[in-house]
Design an enzyme around this catalytic site. Structure first.
Site, PDB file in Angstrom:
ATOM      1  CE  LYS A  19      -2.020  -1.222   3.835  1.00  0.00           C
ATOM      2  NZ  LYS A  19      -1.300  -2.520   4.036  1.00  0.00           N
ATOM      3  NE  ARG A  98      -4.269  -1.318  10.713  1.00  0.00           N
ATOM      4  CZ  ARG A  98      -3.269  -0.692  10.104  1.00  0.00           C
ATOM      5  NH1 ARG A  98      -3.453   0.464   9.527  1.00  0.00           N
ATOM      6  NH2 ARG A  98      -2.090  -1.261  10.029  1.00  0.00           N
ATOM      7  NE  ARG A 137       7.337  -2.453   6.212  1.00  0.00           N
ATOM      8  CZ  ARG A 137       6.023  -2.372   6.374  1.00  0.00           C
ATOM      9  NH1 ARG A 137       5.244  -1.953   5.383  1.00  0.00           N
ATOM     10  NH2 ARG A 137       5.464  -2.725   7.504  1.00  0.00           N
ATOM     11  NE  ARG A 170       6.297  -0.154  10.062  1.00  0.00           N
ATOM     12  CZ  ARG A 170       5.080  -0.176   9.534  1.00  0.00           C
ATOM     13  NH1 ARG A 170       4.884   0.333   8.313  1.00  0.00           N
ATOM     14  NH2 ARG A 170       4.079  -0.689  10.186  1.00  0.00           N
TER      15      ARG A 170
HETATM   16  P1  ADP Z   1       2.157  -1.959   3.175  1.00  0.00           P
HETATM   17  O1  ADP Z   1       2.171  -0.449   3.154  1.00  0.00           O
HETATM   18  O2  ADP Z   1       0.958  -2.542   2.482  1.00  0.00           O
HETATM   19  O3  ADP Z   1       2.375  -2.551   4.535  1.00  0.00           O
HETATM   20  P2  ADP Z   1       4.725  -1.704   1.794  1.00  0.00           P
HETATM   21  O4  ADP Z   1       4.421  -0.783   0.659  1.00  0.00           O
HETATM   22  O5  ADP Z   1       5.483  -1.153   2.943  1.00  0.00           O
HETATM   23  O6  ADP Z   1       3.376  -2.454   2.296  1.00  0.00           O
HETATM   24  O7  ADP Z   1       5.494  -2.966   1.186  1.00  0.00           O
HETATM   25  C1  ADP Z   1       5.944  -4.036   2.044  1.00  0.00           C
HETATM   26  C2  ADP Z   1       7.290  -4.544   1.547  1.00  0.00           C
HETATM   27  O8  ADP Z   1       7.121  -5.243   0.316  1.00  0.00           O
HETATM   28  C3  ADP Z   1       8.320  -3.431   1.276  1.00  0.00           C
HETATM   29  O9  ADP Z   1       9.581  -3.900   1.674  1.00  0.00           O
HETATM   30  C4  ADP Z   1       8.223  -3.217  -0.240  1.00  0.00           C
HETATM   31  O10 ADP Z   1       9.457  -2.770  -0.795  1.00  0.00           O
HETATM   32  C5  ADP Z   1       7.888  -4.626  -0.736  1.00  0.00           C
HETATM   33  N1  ADP Z   1       6.988  -4.610  -1.918  1.00  0.00           N
HETATM   34  C6  ADP Z   1       5.972  -3.751  -2.182  1.00  0.00           C
HETATM   35  N2  ADP Z   1       5.359  -4.062  -3.346  1.00  0.00           N
HETATM   36  C7  ADP Z   1       6.009  -5.161  -3.835  1.00  0.00           C
HETATM   37  C8  ADP Z   1       5.838  -5.969  -5.005  1.00  0.00           C
HETATM   38  N3  ADP Z   1       4.882  -5.698  -5.913  1.00  0.00           N
HETATM   39  N4  ADP Z   1       6.678  -7.018  -5.159  1.00  0.00           N
HETATM   40  C9  ADP Z   1       7.656  -7.294  -4.240  1.00  0.00           C
HETATM   41  N5  ADP Z   1       7.872  -6.566  -3.117  1.00  0.00           N
HETATM   42  C10 ADP Z   1       7.052  -5.510  -2.905  1.00  0.00           C
HETATM   43  P1  AMP Z   2       0.811   0.559   9.277  1.00  0.00           P
HETATM   44  O1  AMP Z   2       1.896   1.551   9.002  1.00  0.00           O
HETATM   45  O2  AMP Z   2      -0.436   0.809   8.499  1.00  0.00           O
HETATM   46  O3  AMP Z   2       1.300  -0.873   9.157  1.00  0.00           O
HETATM   47  O4  AMP Z   2       0.396   0.770  10.802  1.00  0.00           O
HETATM   48  C1  AMP Z   2       1.331   0.590  11.858  1.00  0.00           C
HETATM   49  C2  AMP Z   2       0.588   0.501  13.195  1.00  0.00           C
HETATM   50  O5  AMP Z   2      -0.064   1.743  13.489  1.00  0.00           O
HETATM   51  C3  AMP Z   2      -0.515  -0.552  13.276  1.00  0.00           C
HETATM   52  O6  AMP Z   2      -0.024  -1.861  13.541  1.00  0.00           O
HETATM   53  C4  AMP Z   2      -1.362   0.007  14.430  1.00  0.00           C
HETATM   54  O7  AMP Z   2      -0.743  -0.210  15.682  1.00  0.00           O
HETATM   55  C5  AMP Z   2      -1.318   1.510  14.146  1.00  0.00           C
HETATM   56  N1  AMP Z   2      -2.405   1.935  13.237  1.00  0.00           N
HETATM   57  C6  AMP Z   2      -2.259   2.411  11.965  1.00  0.00           C
HETATM   58  N2  AMP Z   2      -3.456   2.709  11.423  1.00  0.00           N
HETATM   59  C7  AMP Z   2      -4.387   2.406  12.367  1.00  0.00           C
HETATM   60  C8  AMP Z   2      -5.801   2.474  12.417  1.00  0.00           C
HETATM   61  N3  AMP Z   2      -6.539   2.897  11.362  1.00  0.00           N
HETATM   62  N4  AMP Z   2      -6.415   2.087  13.559  1.00  0.00           N
HETATM   63  C9  AMP Z   2      -5.713   1.664  14.623  1.00  0.00           C
HETATM   64  N5  AMP Z   2      -4.381   1.535  14.643  1.00  0.00           N
HETATM   65  C10 AMP Z   2      -3.709   1.907  13.529  1.00  0.00           C
END
Ligand code: ADP
Ligand code: AMP
Length: 229
Positions: A19, A98, A137, A170
């Protein structure tokens, strides 16, 4: 309150679906402001406030931050970024809603503002792919750019391509916190997809494809939806 009504998009999918990666690519092309509740929380956690410590107590163990606090922080931020001078059409919401309560709170807030929800993009990736994506990541603590050690590495190891800062892992990308976050996703967040599907707003996208293919597919599907204005 913003002075003009806006058109918004939500991007949903499990943790690791891509995302944040997609939002960074598509938001400028669609003239949307990328707003991630996770990023908002990480910003507050970076300071040493009491609120930051409270939020950290949820985030680091992979739990959801309570709805009331999340909704208040998000809507304050939306008013701030879309108020006044903004040239953007609306927001690209990432990480919110969420659960069903957050989806209904968002409906109410958008109704009060006179805003429109254009589409809910569902980036779909099989669960077995997600752990590898999340534990590999790397993120930039300064500008928020996202990388992967193997799938999307920075040009120089450990250094952000965009701003040159040192990349970090992270604190909630540990196997234990990832398991917990994914369980919460499938229990509480995935059912919200059906809520939007029933409203005819859901766009399912295969996220198990190269990054650029996914963003092209999303932009191609969304552009005509804005043209109806
Ligand atoms: P989200 O925001 O949904 O948690 P991220 O955008 O942070 O996901 O992506 C999670 C991990 O997967 C990151 O390390 C990113 O570089 C990698 N990633 C994202 N899209 C792809 C893809 N299409 N193929 C392979 N790896 C990806
Ligand atoms: P994310 O970056 O989306 O993976 O979110 C990281 C963390 O932030 C999650 O695991 C939750 O602890 C908190 N968080 C993010 N968005 C929300 C939401 N909409 N509601 C509650 N907690 C959230």
């Amino acid at each position: 309150m913003a002075e003009k009504s806006a058109a918004h998009v939500i991007i949903m999918g499990p943790q690791g679906a891509g995302k944040g990666t997609q939002a960074a690519l598509i938001a400028p092309r669609l003239h949307l402001e990328h707003i991630s509740t996770g990023d908002l929380f990480r910003e507050v956690m970076a300071g040493d406030s009491e609120l930051g410590q409270e939020i950290r107590s949820y985030v680091d163990r992979g739990a959801l931050v309570p709805d009331a606090l999340t909704i208040r922080m998000l809507m304050d931020h939306v008013d701030h970024v879309l108020g006044g001078e903004s040239e953007m059409r609306g927001m690209l919401l990432d990480g919110f809603p969420r659960n069903q309560a957050q989806a209904e709170a968002l409906d109410l807030a958008l109704r009060e503002r006179g805003d429109r929800l254009v589409s809910v993009v569902h980036v779909d990736v099989p669960r077995e792919r997600l752990m590898e994506r999340l534990t590999g990541r790397l993120v930039c603590p300064n500008c928020g750019a996202t990388y992967h050690r193997g799938f999307n590495p920075p040009k120089v190891e450990g250094v952000c391509d965009v701003c040159g800062s040192s990349l970090i892992q992270r604190s909630d990308d540990t196997p234990e916190a990832v398991e917990r976050r994914l369980s919460i996703y499938y229990e509480q967040t995935a059912p919200v997809l059906d809520y939007y599907r029933a409203k005819g707003l859901l766009l399912d996208v295969d996220g198990d494809r190269p990054i650029v293919d996914v963003s092209e597919r999303i932009v191609e599907a969304l552009l005509p939806k804005f043209d109806v204005d």
